[in-house]
Structure formats: C-alpha cells, structure tokens
Motif scaffolding. Structure first.
Motif, PDB file in Angstrom:
ATOM      1  N   ASP A  67       0.812  -1.220   0.000  1.00  0.00           N
ATOM      2  CA  ASP A  67       0.000   0.000   0.000  1.00  0.00           C
ATOM      3  C   ASP A  67       0.843   1.266   0.000  1.00  0.00           C
ATOM      4  OD1 ASP A  67      -2.276  -1.510  -0.068  1.00  0.00           O
ATOM      5  OD2 ASP A  67      -2.655  -1.401   2.085  1.00  0.00           O
ATOM      6  N   SER A  68       1.828   1.343   0.899  1.00  0.00           N
ATOM      7  CA  SER A  68       2.647   2.555   1.003  1.00  0.00           C
ATOM      8  C   SER A  68       3.793   2.571   0.000  1.00  0.00           C
ATOM      9  CB  SER A  68       3.214   2.690   2.421  1.00  0.00           C
ATOM     10  OG  SER A  68       4.151   1.646   2.688  1.00  0.00           O
ATOM     11  N   GLY A  69       4.208   1.386  -0.454  1.00  0.00           N
ATOM     12  CA  GLY A  69       5.340   1.292  -1.371  1.00  0.00           C
ATOM     13  C   GLY A  69       6.689   1.414  -0.687  1.00  0.00           C
ATOM     14  N   LEU A  70       6.690   1.536   0.634  1.00  0.00           N
ATOM     15  CA  LEU A  70       7.938   1.722   1.359  1.00  0.00           C
ATOM     16  C   LEU A  70       8.635   0.386   1.605  1.00  0.00           C
ATOM     17  CD1 LEU A  70       6.915   4.370   4.056  1.00  0.00           C
ATOM     18  CD2 LEU A  70       8.012   4.750   1.847  1.00  0.00           C
ATOM     19  N   ARG A  71       9.965   0.427   1.587  1.00  0.00           N
ATOM     20  CA  ARG A  71      10.757  -0.763   1.896  1.00  0.00           C
ATOM     21  C   ARG A  71      11.332  -0.614   3.295  1.00  0.00           C
ATOM     22  NH1 ARG A  71      16.484  -2.903  -0.585  1.00  0.00           N
ATOM     23  NH2 ARG A  71      17.187  -1.126   0.647  1.00  0.00           N
ATOM     24  N   PHE A  72      11.146  -1.657   4.116  1.00  0.00           N
ATOM     25  CA  PHE A  72      11.623  -1.645   5.490  1.00  0.00           C
ATOM     26  C   PHE A  72      12.750  -2.651   5.662  1.00  0.00           C
ATOM     27  CE2 PHE A  72       7.515   0.296   5.869  1.00  0.00           C
ATOM     28  CZ  PHE A  72       7.650   1.201   6.919  1.00  0.00           C
ATOM     29  N   HIS A  73      13.719  -2.242   6.442  1.00  0.00           N
ATOM     30  CA  HIS A  73      14.845  -3.113   6.786  1.00  0.00           C
ATOM     31  C   HIS A  73      14.609  -3.690   8.178  1.00  0.00           C
ATOM     32  CE1 HIS A  73      18.867  -3.528   8.878  1.00  0.00           C
ATOM     33  NE2 HIS A  73      18.991  -4.384   7.877  1.00  0.00           N
ATOM     34  N   TYR A  74      14.937  -4.962   8.338  1.00  0.00           N
ATOM     35  CA  TYR A  74      14.860  -5.577   9.661  1.00  0.00           C
ATOM     36  C   TYR A  74      15.905  -6.672   9.763  1.00  0.00           C
ATOM     37  CZ  TYR A  74      12.225  -9.408   7.381  1.00  0.00           C
ATOM     38  OH  TYR A  74      11.828 -10.441   6.567  1.00  0.00           O
ATOM     39  N   VAL A  75      16.210  -7.048  10.986  1.00  0.00           N
ATOM     40  CA  VAL A  75      17.121  -8.162  11.239  1.00  0.00           C
ATOM     41  C   VAL A  75      16.324  -9.226  11.974  1.00  0.00           C
ATOM     42  CG1 VAL A  75      19.246  -8.903  12.368  1.00  0.00           C
ATOM     43  CG2 VAL A  75      19.133  -6.657  11.280  1.00  0.00           C
ATOM     44  N   ALA A  76      16.361 -10.442  11.457  1.00  0.00           N
ATOM     45  CA  ALA A  76      15.552 -11.537  11.998  1.00  0.00           C
ATOM     46  C   ALA A  76      16.437 -12.646  12.544  1.00  0.00           C
ATOM     47  CB  ALA A  76      14.628 -12.097  10.914  1.00  0.00           C
ATOM     48  N   ALA A  77      16.089 -13.135  13.715  1.00  0.00           N
ATOM     49  CA  ALA A  77      16.799 -14.249  14.349  1.00  0.00           C
ATOM     50  C   ALA A  77      15.776 -15.285  14.783  1.00  0.00           C
ATOM     51  CB  ALA A  77      17.610 -13.763  15.547  1.00  0.00           C
ATOM     52  N   GLY A  78      16.181 -16.541  14.802  1.00  0.00           N
ATOM     53  CA  GLY A  78      15.250 -17.612  15.169  1.00  0.00           C
ATOM     54  C   GLY A  78      14.608 -18.214  13.933  1.00  0.00           C
ATOM     55  N   GLU A  79      14.097 -19.406  14.087  1.00  0.00           N
ATOM     56  CA  GLU A  79      13.545 -20.146  12.949  1.00  0.00           C
ATOM     57  C   GLU A  79      12.214 -19.559  12.474  1.00  0.00           C
ATOM     58  OE1 GLU A  79      13.207 -24.244  13.975  1.00  0.00           O
ATOM     59  OE2 GLU A  79      15.297 -24.412  14.635  1.00  0.00           O
ATOM     60  N   ARG A  80      12.033 -19.616  11.161  1.00  0.00           N
ATOM     61  CA  ARG A  80      10.742 -19.236  10.584  1.00  0.00           C
ATOM     62  C   ARG A  80       9.673 -20.205  11.087  1.00  0.00           C
ATOM     63  NH1 ARG A  80      11.287 -15.820   6.087  1.00  0.00           N
ATOM     64  NH2 ARG A  80      13.448 -15.613   5.331  1.00  0.00           N
ATOM     65  N   GLY A  81       8.497 -19.690  11.312  1.00  0.00           N
ATOM     66  CA  GLY A  81       7.413 -20.537  11.783  1.00  0.00           C
ATOM     67  C   GLY A  81       7.213 -20.492  13.282  1.00  0.00           C
ATOM     68  N   LYS A  82       8.251 -20.065  14.012  1.00  0.00           N
ATOM     69  CA  LYS A  82       8.080 -19.885  15.454  1.00  0.00           C
ATOM     70  C   LYS A  82       7.232 -18.642  15.710  1.00  0.00           C
ATOM     71  CE  LYS A  82      12.315 -22.140  17.062  1.00  0.00           C
ATOM     72  NZ  LYS A  82      13.604 -21.971  17.776  1.00  0.00           N
ATOM     73  N   PRO A  83       6.634 -18.520  16.894  1.00  0.00           N
ATOM     74  CA  PRO A  83       5.862 -17.311  17.209  1.00  0.00           C
ATOM     75  C   PRO A  83       6.705 -16.055  16.996  1.00  0.00           C
ATOM     76  CG  PRO A  83       5.556 -18.964  18.910  1.00  0.00           C
ATOM     77  CD  PRO A  83       6.640 -19.482  18.018  1.00  0.00           C
ATOM     78  N   LEU A  84       6.071 -15.007  16.510  1.00  0.00           N
ATOM     79  CA  LEU A  84       6.788 -13.779  16.173  1.00  0.00           C
ATOM     80  C   LEU A  84       6.918 -12.861  17.384  1.00  0.00           C
ATOM     81  CD1 LEU A  84       8.044 -11.913  13.985  1.00  0.00           C
ATOM     82  CD2 LEU A  84       5.741 -10.974  13.639  1.00  0.00           C
ATOM     83  N   ARG A 103      19.549 -12.193  20.772  1.00  0.00           N
ATOM     84  CA  ARG A 103      20.311 -13.406  21.117  1.00  0.00           C
ATOM     85  C   ARG A 103      19.540 -14.261  22.127  1.00  0.00           C
ATOM     86  NH1 ARG A 103      24.862  -9.591  21.406  1.00  0.00           N
ATOM     87  NH2 ARG A 103      26.222  -9.881  19.594  1.00  0.00           N
ATOM     88  N   GLU A 104      18.823 -13.609  23.021  1.00  0.00           N
ATOM     89  CA  GLU A 104      18.159 -14.309  24.117  1.00  0.00           C
ATOM     90  C   GLU A 104      16.904 -15.066  23.680  1.00  0.00           C
ATOM     91  OE1 GLU A 104      17.373 -15.590  28.034  1.00  0.00           O
ATOM     92  OE2 GLU A 104      19.172 -14.624  27.204  1.00  0.00           O
ATOM     93  N   PHE A 105      16.059 -14.435  22.870  1.00  0.00           N
ATOM     94  CA  PHE A 105      14.728 -14.984  22.616  1.00  0.00           C
ATOM     95  C   PHE A 105      14.614 -15.762  21.304  1.00  0.00           C
ATOM     96  CE2 PHE A 105      14.066 -11.460  25.579  1.00  0.00           C
ATOM     97  CZ  PHE A 105      13.365 -12.113  26.578  1.00  0.00           C
ATOM     98  N   LYS A 106      15.692 -15.823  20.535  1.00  0.00           N
ATOM     99  CA  LYS A 106      15.617 -16.531  19.257  1.00  0.00           C
ATOM    100  C   LYS A 106      15.461 -18.040  19.430  1.00  0.00           C
ATOM    101  CE  LYS A 106      20.665 -16.883  18.604  1.00  0.00           C
ATOM    102  NZ  LYS A 106      21.792 -16.482  17.726  1.00  0.00           N
ATOM    103  N   SER A 107      15.683 -18.549  20.628  1.00  0.00           N
ATOM    104  CA  SER A 107      15.518 -19.992  20.853  1.00  0.00           C
ATOM    105  C   SER A 107      14.061 -20.419  20.746  1.00  0.00           C
ATOM    106  CB  SER A 107      16.074 -20.378  22.227  1.00  0.00           C
ATOM    107  OG  SER A 107      15.373 -19.692  23.258  1.00  0.00           O
ATOM    108  N   GLU A 108      13.126 -19.530  21.108  1.00  0.00           N
ATOM    109  CA  GLU A 108      11.710 -19.891  21.097  1.00  0.00           C
ATOM    110  C   GLU A 108      10.847 -18.987  20.222  1.00  0.00           C
ATOM    111  OE1 GLU A 108       9.836 -20.714  24.803  1.00  0.00           O
ATOM    112  OE2 GLU A 108      11.644 -21.619  25.694  1.00  0.00           O
ATOM    113  N   TYR A 109      11.444 -17.932  19.656  1.00  0.00           N
ATOM    114  CA  TYR A 109      10.668 -16.990  18.849  1.00  0.00           C
ATOM    115  C   TYR A 109      11.382 -16.675  17.543  1.00  0.00           C
ATOM    116  CZ  TYR A 109       7.696 -16.038  22.902  1.00  0.00           C
ATOM    117  OH  TYR A 109       6.814 -16.165  23.948  1.00  0.00           O
ATOM    118  N   ARG A 110      10.608 -16.254  16.591  1.00  0.00           N
ATOM    119  CA  ARG A 110      11.144 -15.599  15.409  1.00  0.00           C
ATOM    120  C   ARG A 110      11.240 -14.128  15.781  1.00  0.00           C
ATOM    121  NH1 ARG A 110      14.123 -16.078  10.711  1.00  0.00           N
ATOM    122  NH2 ARG A 110      13.244 -14.807   9.023  1.00  0.00           N
TER     123      ARG A 110
END
Length: 351
Positions: A67-84, A103-110
């Motif tokens: 909708d906005s056409g904007l591109r956002f940058h993010y850094v993701a840790a943890g496996e895909r499919g885990k709760p966000l 580093r702490e929460f990537k074990s159980e979250y995306r």
C-alpha cells in the motif's frame, strides 16, 4: 471556547519551542566561540562496524509494503514458523538496540528487530506528513502481514513504545502480549507533557524538534557529540552499574546517523505529535508488561503507575532503581529475565 483553547495550546507549544531553540542556539554560539574549527566538522562513516554484521544477531532482510510502497529493513533471528516477537526501537536508536534480546529470545521466537520508517536502511519519505501516528501504526500492521503472521508479541522502547501502545490499541487482535520499556500509555504521556512542568522540561526535545532543519544541525555539531552524550554522559547515559556501550557499539550508532539526511526521518516522527493531540483515552485489552528505569532523565516515573488504569487485563509493572532510560541495553540480563517470566506466566497457569 474551542478556538481559545486551541490558540492557547499552540501558543504554549511554540513558546516553549522557541525557548528550547534559544537554548540550543546559545550552545552553538558557545561551541563556535571555544572550538570554531571543530564545530561543523564531522565524519561520514562509509564502512559499517563489524558488530552490525554479527551473524549471532540474525539475518538482514527487507520487506516492501504494497500500500505505502515503502521498503523496510529488519534483522531476523530464530527459525521461521516460530511465534513472532516484533521489536520497535526508540530515538535515537535503530534495530541494533535490541541485540541482547535477539540473542536471548531466538531460541523460542522468530525475533524481528525493525528499523522504523525513516531510520537506518528503511525508506525515509521526505514530507513530515508521512510520519503521522496513523502512518506509523499502519506500518506495524502491514509489516506483520507481510512477514506472514497474524499475531505477535510486541515490544517497544521509548518512541517505539508509543507506537507499540497505539498499535495494540488499534489492532488488539494482532498483539498477544504487549511489553513496553520506559514509555507510559500515550494518554498519560500527552497529558503530562502539556500539564506538568517537570515533564515539559524533560521533554524539551519534543518541542525543539518542531523546528525545521535546526535540530538536525545541532545533533551533528562536534562530530555528533550530543548523540554520543545521550548514551555515555553521567546525566542521561548508562550508569556505572549498567552494561556500558563499547566503542564499537557507539560507532554503530554514529555510522547510521552520520549518513547524509539520516537524522531528518527520525526527527520527523516528532514533528506531527502536537497536531495529533489530544489522543483518545483508549484502553489496552491484552496482558501488558511495563518496565521502567528509574534513573530515566526524560520521563517522570509517576507516569508508570498511572498507566495501570488504562490496561483492562493483567498489568505488571517493574521499576528498576539503578537503571537508565536505555533499559534493555543497560540491564539486559534482568530485562530478559523479566520478559521470560511474563511470557511464561500464561502457560504455567494452564498447566
């Protein structure tokens, strides 16, 4: 009466804005008088420090909103499919301020640490109207959907806390749990900033930022000295008992904000604030954790307790006496432990 109130309101805003600008002008003149050769000298850091590409923090990604056409940058840790778990930074910060939590929460979250609109590698629209609160709240909804999620644990610090509160109010179905660090409910804050002299003084930057171009200039003086002082000075920085920023950490912030035009987007977030007031007294309906560093020089701690009346669900408040405004960087082990406890509470009750 409505017209008179409106005139008085804007007279207050612009009068205090002028006073703050005069104070900053005096600081500029003092710098020119004492260090004329260094006042307008600063480095544009061409190469990012190594900590920004640390693989333990996750993967650098981009998402474009339809909708906005904007591109956002993010850094993701943890496996895909885990709760966000979606992390929203404050000012003057960017995704890296959440390194300890990633580093702490990537074990159980995306875990996704976002560069908000106008920050870092995310797109920065030119017009200040593109930074109205409605736009910033919609960004969170659109990003969540673009990541393939319908719900998340939402965590915000400082101005990111303001956005997190409002996103949870406007889209309660997408926030399972809300965690805010050093920012009260928006209605509490907007009443305080206009009515309490102590908070008005602490929020001087909000008024000063209403001016065009001058705030950006003052932050660049003496190679971004004001920016460094926010994180390191005795009055506003992380204290002796905190987890001090390393030289490389500070260089990471300077790298991001020394890029051409990098300060305008972040400051534009504040240039629409007063035109959005007064905010409606909306209630928060999901379990909420509010963490607060008592040594915060920018926020009255009294606002933390008042926030309780706006949360119509479980509300947990923890005030850390030796912590600063930069709580998740200052006391990461304690903050992480408190977040874990809050996240695990509901599952324990079911057991």
């Amino acid at each position: 009466m409505v017209t008179i109130r409106s005139l008085l309101f804007w007279a207050l805003v612009y009068t205090y804005c002028g006073l703050c600008a005069c104070l900053e002008l005096l600081k500029l003149l003092w710098s020119l008088g004492t260090k004329p050769g260094k006042t307008f000298q600063w480095l544009i850091r061409e190469n990012p420090p190594g900590c920004l590409s640390d693989p333990s923090l996750g993967t650098h990604c981009y998402v474009r909103i339809k909708d906005s056409g904007l591109r956002f940058h993010y850094v993701a840790a943890g496996e895909r499919g885990k709760p966000l778990m979606l992390l929203l930074h404050g000012f003057p910060e960017f995704w890296y301020s959440w390194r300890h939590q990633m580093r702490e929460f990537k074990s159980e979250y995306r875990v996704v640490a976002l560069d908000l609109r106008g920050y870092g590698e995310s797109d920065a629209p030119v017009q200040k109207e593109n930074y109205k609160l409605d736009c910033l709240i919609t960004d969170i909804k659109d990003i969540l959907e673009s990541l393939g999620y319908s719900k998340c644990v939402l965590i915000g610090h400082d101005w990111g806390g303001m956005i997190a509160w409002l996103a949870a109010i406007c889209y309660p179905e997408m926030v399972t749990k809300l965690i805010v660090i050093n920012f009260p409910h928006p209605s509490v804050f907007t009443e305080y900033i206009l009515q309490q002299p102590s908070q008005m003084m602490k929020s001087a930057s909000y008024y000063f930022f209403q001016m065009p171009w001058f705030p950006e200039l003052t932050l660049t003086i003496n190679d971004f000295k004001a920016l460094k002082n926010l994180f390191t000075s005795q009055s506003s920085g992380i204290g002796e008992k905190g987890c001090r920023l390393t030289a490389e950490d500070i260089e990471a912030y300077l790298y991001v904000f020394s890029q051409p035009g990098a300060l305008t987007g972040p400051i534009n977030h504040y240039r629409n604030l007063f035109s959005c007031l007064p905010l409606q007294h909306h209630e928060v309906t999901m379990p909420t954790l509010l963490l607060w560093g008592e040594r915060d020089p920018f926020m009255d701690v009294e606002m933390a307790e008042i926030t309780r009346i706006y949360v119509k669900n479980q509300f947990r408040l923890t005030i850390l006496s030796e912590a600063s405004h930069w709580l998740q960087q200052d006391q990461p082990e304690i903050v992480n432990k408190l977040i874990w406890t809050f996240l695990k509470e509901e599952s324990r009750k079911k057991e």
